[in-house]
Scaffold this motif. Structure first.
Motif, mmCIF file in Angstrom:
data_model
loop_
_atom_site.group_PDB
_atom_site.id
_atom_site.type_symbol
_atom_site.label_atom_id
_atom_site.label_comp_id
_atom_site.label_asym_id
_atom_site.label_seq_id
_atom_site.Cartn_x
_atom_site.Cartn_y
_atom_site.Cartn_z
ATOM 1 N N PHE A 42 44.815 34.563 55.140
ATOM 2 C CA PHE A 42 44.238 35.902 55.277
ATOM 3 C C PHE A 42 44.869 36.633 56.436
ATOM 4 C CE2 PHE A 42 41.749 33.300 58.124
ATOM 5 C CZ PHE A 42 41.533 34.107 59.226
ATOM 6 N N SER A 43 44.697 37.946 56.403
ATOM 7 C CA SER A 43 45.128 38.793 57.501
ATOM 8 C C SER A 43 44.017 39.799 57.782
ATOM 9 C CB SER A 43 46.414 39.539 57.137
ATOM 10 O OG SER A 43 46.824 40.357 58.214
ATOM 11 N N PRO A 44 43.471 39.803 59.002
ATOM 12 C CA PRO A 44 42.428 40.770 59.353
ATOM 13 C C PRO A 44 43.055 42.107 59.748
ATOM 14 C CG PRO A 44 42.758 39.235 61.159
ATOM 15 C CD PRO A 44 43.701 38.830 60.065
ATOM 16 N N ARG A 45 43.355 42.904 58.757
ATOM 17 C CA ARG A 45 43.983 44.210 58.983
ATOM 18 C C ARG A 45 42.953 45.208 59.489
ATOM 19 N NH1 ARG A 45 47.451 44.673 53.390
ATOM 20 N NH2 ARG A 45 48.850 42.919 53.817
ATOM 21 N N SER A 46 43.427 46.316 60.008
ATOM 22 C CA SER A 46 42.484 47.315 60.528
ATOM 23 C C SER A 46 41.638 47.923 59.410
ATOM 24 C CB SER A 46 43.224 48.400 61.296
ATOM 25 O OG SER A 46 44.172 49.032 60.466
ATOM 26 N N ALA A 47 42.187 48.084 58.213
ATOM 27 C CA ALA A 47 41.448 48.720 57.112
ATOM 28 C C ALA A 47 40.621 47.745 56.281
ATOM 29 C CB ALA A 47 42.421 49.453 56.197
ATOM 30 N N ASN A 48 41.016 46.467 56.249
ATOM 31 C CA ASN A 48 40.338 45.494 55.397
ATOM 32 C C ASN A 48 40.813 44.074 55.717
ATOM 33 O OD1 ASN A 48 42.896 45.192 54.129
ATOM 34 N ND2 ASN A 48 42.418 46.846 52.712
ATOM 35 N N LEU A 49 40.249 43.132 54.996
ATOM 36 C CA LEU A 49 40.711 41.750 55.058
ATOM 37 C C LEU A 49 41.595 41.527 53.839
ATOM 38 C CD1 LEU A 49 37.234 40.151 55.767
ATOM 39 C CD2 LEU A 49 39.130 40.234 57.399
ATOM 40 N N ALA A 50 42.809 41.090 54.053
ATOM 41 C CA ALA A 50 43.708 40.753 52.947
ATOM 42 C C ALA A 50 43.699 39.231 52.816
ATOM 43 C CB ALA A 50 45.118 41.253 53.228
ATOM 44 N N ASN A 62 36.529 44.672 52.298
ATOM 45 C CA ASN A 62 36.268 45.457 53.508
ATOM 46 C C ASN A 62 35.606 44.600 54.581
ATOM 47 O OD1 ASN A 62 37.396 47.835 52.558
ATOM 48 N ND2 ASN A 62 35.488 48.485 51.617
ATOM 49 N N LYS A 63 34.567 43.871 54.178
ATOM 50 C CA LYS A 63 33.880 42.972 55.109
ATOM 51 C C LYS A 63 33.200 41.877 54.296
ATOM 52 C CE LYS A 63 29.960 46.171 55.541
ATOM 53 N NZ LYS A 63 30.459 47.175 54.616
ATOM 54 N N LEU A 64 32.997 40.729 54.902
ATOM 55 C CA LEU A 64 32.418 39.596 54.191
ATOM 56 C C LEU A 64 30.996 39.875 53.708
ATOM 57 C CD1 LEU A 64 33.706 36.464 56.162
ATOM 58 C CD2 LEU A 64 34.603 37.496 54.057
ATOM 59 N N ALA A 65 30.288 40.772 54.374
ATOM 60 C CA ALA A 65 28.931 41.113 53.947
ATOM 61 C C ALA A 65 28.915 41.759 52.560
ATOM 62 C CB ALA A 65 28.279 42.053 54.967
ATOM 63 N N ASP A 66 30.066 42.234 52.089
ATOM 64 C CA ASP A 66 30.163 42.872 50.771
ATOM 65 C C ASP A 66 30.307 41.880 49.624
ATOM 66 O OD1 ASP A 66 30.064 45.374 51.958
ATOM 67 O OD2 ASP A 66 32.237 45.673 51.915
ATOM 68 N N VAL A 67 30.501 40.591 49.943
ATOM 69 C CA VAL A 67 30.788 39.614 48.883
ATOM 70 C C VAL A 67 29.881 38.392 48.981
ATOM 71 C CG1 VAL A 67 33.208 40.342 48.704
ATOM 72 C CG2 VAL A 67 32.607 38.432 50.206
ATOM 73 N N ASP A 68 29.852 37.625 47.912
ATOM 74 C CA ASP A 68 29.115 36.363 47.868
ATOM 75 C C ASP A 68 30.015 35.293 48.494
ATOM 76 O OD1 ASP A 68 28.265 33.761 46.951
ATOM 77 O OD2 ASP A 68 27.095 34.746 45.381
ATOM 78 N N LEU A 69 29.600 34.763 49.637
ATOM 79 C CA LEU A 69 30.437 33.800 50.364
ATOM 80 C C LEU A 69 30.651 32.492 49.604
ATOM 81 C CD1 LEU A 69 29.373 34.288 54.091
ATOM 82 C CD2 LEU A 69 31.400 35.144 52.913
ATOM 83 N N GLN A 70 29.684 32.086 48.793
ATOM 84 C CA GLN A 70 29.872 30.867 48.006
ATOM 85 C C GLN A 70 30.944 31.071 46.936
ATOM 86 O OE1 GLN A 70 28.788 27.810 48.690
ATOM 87 N NE2 GLN A 70 27.959 28.783 50.524
ATOM 88 N N ILE A 71 30.971 32.238 46.341
ATOM 89 C CA ILE A 71 32.007 32.549 45.350
ATOM 90 C C ILE A 71 33.364 32.630 46.053
ATOM 91 C CG2 ILE A 71 32.846 34.261 43.694
ATOM 92 C CD1 ILE A 71 30.372 32.770 42.688
#
Length: 141
Positions: free
Chosen positions: A74-82, A112-121
């Motif tokens: 991963f890369s923590p870019r300024s606009a998002n996480l790639a 955009n941020k981990l809060a936007d996704v299901d971490l288990q998935i």
């Protein structure tokens, strides 16, 4: 025959993550580093100045291009996480449908941020991606 320009570096990935300016992006990067380290069983390694990678695989294309790349990372870019290596496994499409808010690029998953996704998935995508990259895509040297 050309080769991958992004190579492993001596940069400390923990120092890189600690220096991420945005507090949410920095916290998410810490979680991703822990998660990807657990599913891969590999320590983090910096690739180029901004990619935190786990595991390495060797690829050879029919064109003759070959090189080494991160299995997942991963890369923590300024606009998002790639995120890299999470969309290639055959299980990825079904998991991506359950992930939550994300975008896909040519070979990247953008969040955009981990809060936007299901971490288990996300964890399952990382585990499946790593396994696929190492067991199927990996070309022995």
């Amino acid at each position: 025959m050309s080769e991958n320009k992004t190579k492993p570096t001596a940069i400390d990935p923990h120092e890189f993550i600690a220096a991420v300016p945005h507090p949410t992006r920095r916290a998410d990067a810490t979680i991703l580093a822990d998660m990807m380290g657990e599913v891969s069983g590999q320590p983090p390694k910096m690739w180029g100045p901004t990619i935190v990678g786990f595991g390495i695989y060797h690829y050879v294309y029919e064109s003759g291009r070959e090189g080494d790349a991160v299995a997942i990372g991963f890369s923590p870019r300024s606009a998002n996480l790639a995120l890299y290596g999470l969309t290639i496994a055959p299980t990825a499409p079904a998991l991506l449908a359950q992930l939550g808010k994300h975008k896909l690029g040519a070979s990247c998953l953008y969040i955009n941020k981990l809060a936007d996704v299901d971490l288990q998935i996300l964890r399952q995508l990382a585990a499946d991606g790593y396994r696929y990259m190492m067991d199927v895509v990996h070309c022995p040297s």
